[in-house]
Design an enzyme around this catalytic site. Sequence first.
Site, PDB file in Angstrom:
ATOM      1  CE1 TYR A 163      28.962 -98.391 -58.011  1.00  0.00           C
ATOM      2  CE2 TYR A 163      27.641 -99.993 -59.210  1.00  0.00           C
ATOM      3  CZ  TYR A 163      28.515 -98.932 -59.205  1.00  0.00           C
ATOM      4  OH  TYR A 163      28.937 -98.402 -60.389  1.00  0.00           O
ATOM      5  CE  LYS A 208      39.450 -86.912 -52.953  1.00  0.00           C
ATOM      6  NZ  LYS A 208      40.333 -86.140 -53.862  1.00  0.00           N
ATOM      7  CG  ASP A 241      42.185 -86.451 -56.865  1.00  0.00           C
ATOM      8  OD1 ASP A 241      42.876 -87.371 -56.384  1.00  0.00           O
ATOM      9  OD2 ASP A 241      42.088 -85.329 -56.328  1.00  0.00           O
ATOM     10  CG  ASP A 265      30.977 -97.810 -62.755  1.00  0.00           C
ATOM     11  OD1 ASP A 265      30.931 -98.563 -63.754  1.00  0.00           O
ATOM     12  OD2 ASP A 265      30.219 -96.830 -62.601  1.00  0.00           O
ATOM     13  CG  ASP A 269      32.664 -96.428 -68.417  1.00  0.00           C
ATOM     14  OD1 ASP A 269      32.661 -97.656 -68.222  1.00  0.00           O
ATOM     15  OD2 ASP A 269      31.657 -95.791 -68.811  1.00  0.00           O
TER      16      ASP A 269
END
Length: 381
Positions: A163, A208, A241, A265, A269
Amino acid sequence: MRAPRGTRLSGNRMPAESRSFQLTSLIAVLPGDGIGPEVTRAGLAVLRAAAARHSLDLRIEEAPFGGAALEALGAPLPPSTRDLCMDADAVLLGAAGLPGPPPANPALRPEQGLLDLRALLGVYANLRPIRPLPGAGEASPLREENLASVDLIVVRELTGGIYFGDKQEGEDAAADLCAYNREEIERVVRFAAKLARQRRSRLCSVDKANVLATSRLWRTATSRLVADEFPDLELQHLLVDAAAMRLLTHAADFDVLVTENMFGDILTDEASVLAGSLGMAPSASIGDGGRGLYEPIHGTAPDIAGQGVANPCGMILSVAMMLDLSLKAPQAAREVEAAVAAAVADGARTADIAGQGPAASTGQFTEAVLERLEKSKDGSA
Ligand code: IPM
Ligand code: MG
């Protein structure tokens, strides 16, 4: 003379027998865009009611922010709003964003105001709890019986990573740099680890590491920090994942998850579906001081903005987090949470969680919460 930042002294509102002085807390309120103003109104009504019940002295000041500020003052985070937030004990924020494709120039993007505000306040730990309320999950695509024991919290790193990295943007090529240093990782992992200690002592770090260099640093820094400072915790590493899948298949196994900015983020959601709807999920962003930024995790929802049908739960529960973490009024926070849970359980539900039942408007739902708050005694609605 300017008062010191933080809670400040004011004159004459407390009965003499209870305290010789009264602490006033300054709350900056940034309604922003889309459904932001509607849910902020709901949150403020509940904040005022909770403050009255607990004799908290609040000074509440509103300021332009996001697209609204861009249109009125030419910047998403104008200097006057910035100053107010820096002076405040807590910031309550609705949502930021304008419909249409985002312009390349960051100075013209409402969301950039949000990123600048988070960086300005130094709120690197973004707490996003997911605790499904009985009844809210009826409208979930997930089976309600699997949701009952879900009680997790995602600690999202909020002021670093992709970001905030350098960007290059051309007609035919673009790049976003994702960068982290050890200190940025350690401070947010330490925050999450302390939280895990107060809960069920299980920390899951999400990365990751099989692909990304920043994730490999994240993993080694996390392993070392937990081994050195929190050997009592059970630490698990999950690839993002796999974490995305397990949040749906094994949500009840999670206690505290900690992860970098963008993974957090996306995963939150997704996790909000466990709570019935994106509209249910609150957040608190905290740095090293007591000051916090409180905002629901949802966005501006332009499709329903201005209709008075938005779900204010995420905002009202963010107010509860503010009461708890910045205003040091945990009892008031528990009352607000209990009032929301009771309202939902009694069938007051906005359209996103109403299923086949009747849908309450934002105002009706808020009234249902206020009624229960008024009746609450000893922390239960
Ligand atoms: C959130 C939002 C923001 C983010 C956007 C509006 C910039 O999606 O708070 O989750 O990505 O952080
Ligand atoms: Mg988001």
